[in-house]
Scaffold this active site. Structure first.
Site, short mmCIF file in Angstrom:
data_model
loop_
_atom_site.label_atom_id
_atom_site.label_comp_id
_atom_site.label_asym_id
_atom_site.label_seq_id
_atom_site.Cartn_x
_atom_site.Cartn_y
_atom_site.Cartn_z
N ASP A 1 -2.93 4.83 -2.33
CA ASP A 1 -3.94 5.45 -1.46
C ASP A 1 -4.42 6.78 -2.04
OD1 ASP A 1 -5.15 5.24 1.30
OD2 ASP A 1 -4.11 7.16 1.55
N GLU B 1 -6.72 3.77 -5.51
CA GLU B 1 -7.96 4.00 -4.76
C GLU B 1 -8.57 5.31 -5.23
OE1 GLU B 1 -9.69 4.69 -0.24
OE2 GLU B 1 -7.80 5.58 -0.85
N ASP C 1 0.86 -1.17 0.00
CA ASP C 1 0.00 0.00 0.00
C ASP C 1 0.90 1.23 0.00
OD1 ASP C 1 -2.20 1.78 0.52
OD2 ASP C 1 -3.23 0.10 1.50
C1 GLC Z 1 -7.63 5.86 2.32
C2 GLC Z 1 -7.50 4.66 3.22
C3 GLC Z 1 -8.08 5.01 4.56
C4 GLC Z 1 -7.27 6.15 5.14
C5 GLC Z 1 -7.23 7.33 4.18
C6 GLC Z 1 -6.19 8.32 4.56
O1 GLC Z 1 -8.94 6.18 2.06
O2 GLC Z 1 -8.13 3.57 2.63
O3 GLC Z 1 -8.10 3.91 5.43
O4 GLC Z 1 -7.82 6.56 6.36
O5 GLC Z 1 -6.92 6.93 2.88
O6 GLC Z 1 -4.92 7.81 4.29
#
Ligand code: GLC
Length: 527
Positions: free
Chosen positions: A199, A262, A97
């Site tokens: 992310d 994401e 990640d």
């Molecule tokens: C993404 C992650 C989440 C996190 C956010 C900030 O959405 O999946 O868990 O809190 O980023 O990094």
């Protein structure tokens, strides 16, 4: 170039909750290594680990203080190397990640950046003077509530944080930041990791003029504060596409590595992230199934809309749950979670399966005193408590579900004595056996992996489609039996797998039972 990920099923592990070996109630890398056989027996091909890097854990690892170190909570670099080697030995790919939008405020870069206005790293983060009234520079709201700007007494400027105040956003318009981050990727790629989930990638570039976001006319006070404004200027600026192309160039220096992103955006914006000529992300995460009501008409339409939007040369993907969202069994109930699994694992595109969904973990009660999620602590009334999606994996009827010898950081489900991998492995027709059967079928059947998708005429709660030349799938998204009006090739086929039993089912029925799904081998395509 093999593009192995087109045939793969990705399995997401939340490392805090997979397997504890150190006895502190929190999962670790040694635990993941020990449990890789589960992933292999399930039939997944790649593991994505939520962050395991050095972190003060304010956002449970999504706040990184050293991008090249393993947090001691999870183990050390030798343990990571052992995990990577073990995964590869077992034929599994390993994805990490990558959290590039923000670091922890404990990162050495931020310490330098905040030390003075003329520090060489000042511009590595986003610093702004106050508005004329002395308040924050604009109206941007943090994703976890409150202003996204934090005042720094010492240097008398605000810094921007899209998430917690302890997660300052990096300034990706600064080429030094980009180069430093490229080297972070190379560090892990050199070790042999197979790719990254990136992310909040659509956050990487903001409006260069930092204009106010317009109000969201549909916002209601029972919704999180971030939804009060439309996120027009604070994210998804066109410059993100250049940033993504550069990241892609870095992974292209290596063979066969994967970039997933994401992205929570509407379909037409989401698919931009494939890049104009597929020089962007390999797989911009498709969260349509997470975000839509579980209804036949809705699901039929979203599949059609998404498939039509994925650019030529781009490859689709599907996600049912993750560590930020209510689990699928909570959203649709235990019986329909089986139908959802059949959908996820028979659609065209790479599926991502979330740990624990294969044993049907649903809602978990988290007592007030045990709440961990920083978002819920900030916005108790309007946020989803993400702890509910992050509870320990349930392995056996042993104490703490076999997850740990100590009290786990979050509780398992009330029914964990029976809802666990050991019990469900013995139980014919368990949701775990269904997942194993679905993945076995996917592995042996090329049409399920690569075949075209063609919808079949369906109405009401029925979702039905053909994959390639040999397979049809019929799903009943309701608990009522429904008459089927299938084409001859389906009617004269045979049932390869039933969702209710995880077993083959003989002749194709005239009507489909409630909470049932069937995979059909089309007439003339089997011996
Ligand atoms: C993404 C992650 C989440 C996190 C956010 C900030 O959405 O999946 O868990 O809190 O980023 O990094």
């Amino acid at each position: 170039m093999t593009q192995w990920w087109r045939d793969a099923t990705i399995y997401q592990i939340y490392p805090r909750s997979f397997q504890d070996t150190s006895g502190d109630g929190i999962g670790d890398l040694a635990g993941i290594r020990q449990r890789l056989t589960h992933v292999r027996e399930l039939g997944a091909d790649a593991v994505w680990l939520s962050p395991v890097f050095k972190s003060p854990m304010k956002d449970f690892g999504y706040d990184i203080s050293d991008y090249r170190a393993i947090d001691p909570l999870f183990g050390d670099m030798a343990e990571f190397d052992a995990l990577l080697a073990a995964a590869h030995e077992q034929g599994l790919k390993l994805l990490l990640d990558f959290v590039p939008n923000h670091s922890s405020d404990q990162h050495a870069w931020f310490a330098e950046s905040r030390s003075s206005r003329d520090n060489p790293k000042r511009d590595w983060y986003i610093w702004k003077d106050p508005a004329p009234d002395g308040g924050p520079p604009n109206n941007w709201i943090g994703n976890f509530g409150g202003s996204a700007w934090e005042w720094d007494e010492h240097t008398e400027q605000y810094y921007y944080h899209a998430f917690l105040t302890s997660q300052p956003d990096l300034n990706w318009r600064n080429p030094d930041v980009r180069h430093a981050m490229h080297d972070v990727l190379r560090f892990w790629l050199d070790k042999g990791v197979d790719g990254f989930r990136i992310d909040v990638v659509w956050h990487l570039a903001k409006d260069p003029q930092f204009r106010d976001n317009p109000p969201n006319p549909g916002w209601k006070p029972d919704q999180p504060e971030i939804q009060r404004n439309l996120q027009i200027y604070s994210a998804d600026d066109p410059f993100v596409q250049e940033i993504v192309e550069e990241l892609r160039d870095v992974v292209e220096e290596y063979r066969d590595r994967l970039l997933i992103g994401e992205i929570y955006l509407p379909i037409e914006r989401l698919v931009e992230y494939y890049g104009k000529n597929n020089e962007g992300l390999h797989l911009p995460f498709n969260f349509q199934l997470i975000q839509s009501p579980w209804r036949g008409d809705v699901i039929r339409d979203l599949i059609a809309e998404y498939n039509a939007a994925v650019p030529g040369g781009g490859w689709p993907n599907w996600v049912l749950s993750n560590h930020d969202q209510p689990r699928i069994a909570k959203r649709v109930g235990g019986a329909q979670a089986r139908i959802a699994a059949m959908l996820l694992l028979t659609l065209r595109g790479t599926p991502t399966l979330y740990y624990g969904d294969e044993i049907g973990i649903g809602d978990v009660h988290i007592p007030l005193a045990r709440i961990q999620d920083p978002w819920t602590k900030n916005e108790p009334d309007t946020s989803f408590n993400r702890d509910k999606a992050r509870t320990p994996m349930q392995w056996s009827a042993d104490p703490h579900a076999g997850f740990s010898k100590a009290e786990p950081w979050l509780p398992p489900t009330d029914d964990c004595r029976t809802r666990n991998v050991a019990c469900q492995s013995e139980e014919v027709g368990s949701i775990l056996s269904l997942h194993r059967a679905l993945l076995a079928l996917r592995a042996e059947n090329e049409d399920l992996r690569r075949g075209d998708y063609r919808p079949l005429e369906a109405s009401g709660p029925i979702v039905a489609y053909v994959r390639g030349k040999s397979i049809a799938v019929v799903l009943n998204l309701s608990s009522e039996a429904i008459e089927l009006d299938l084409p001859n090739e389906c009617r004269n086929g045979k049932v390869l797998l039933k969702a209710s039993t995880g077993q083959p089912g003989g002749a194709v029925p005239q009507s489909i039972a409630g909470d049932e799904g069937i995979i059909i081998s089309l007439a003339g395509t089997h011996e």
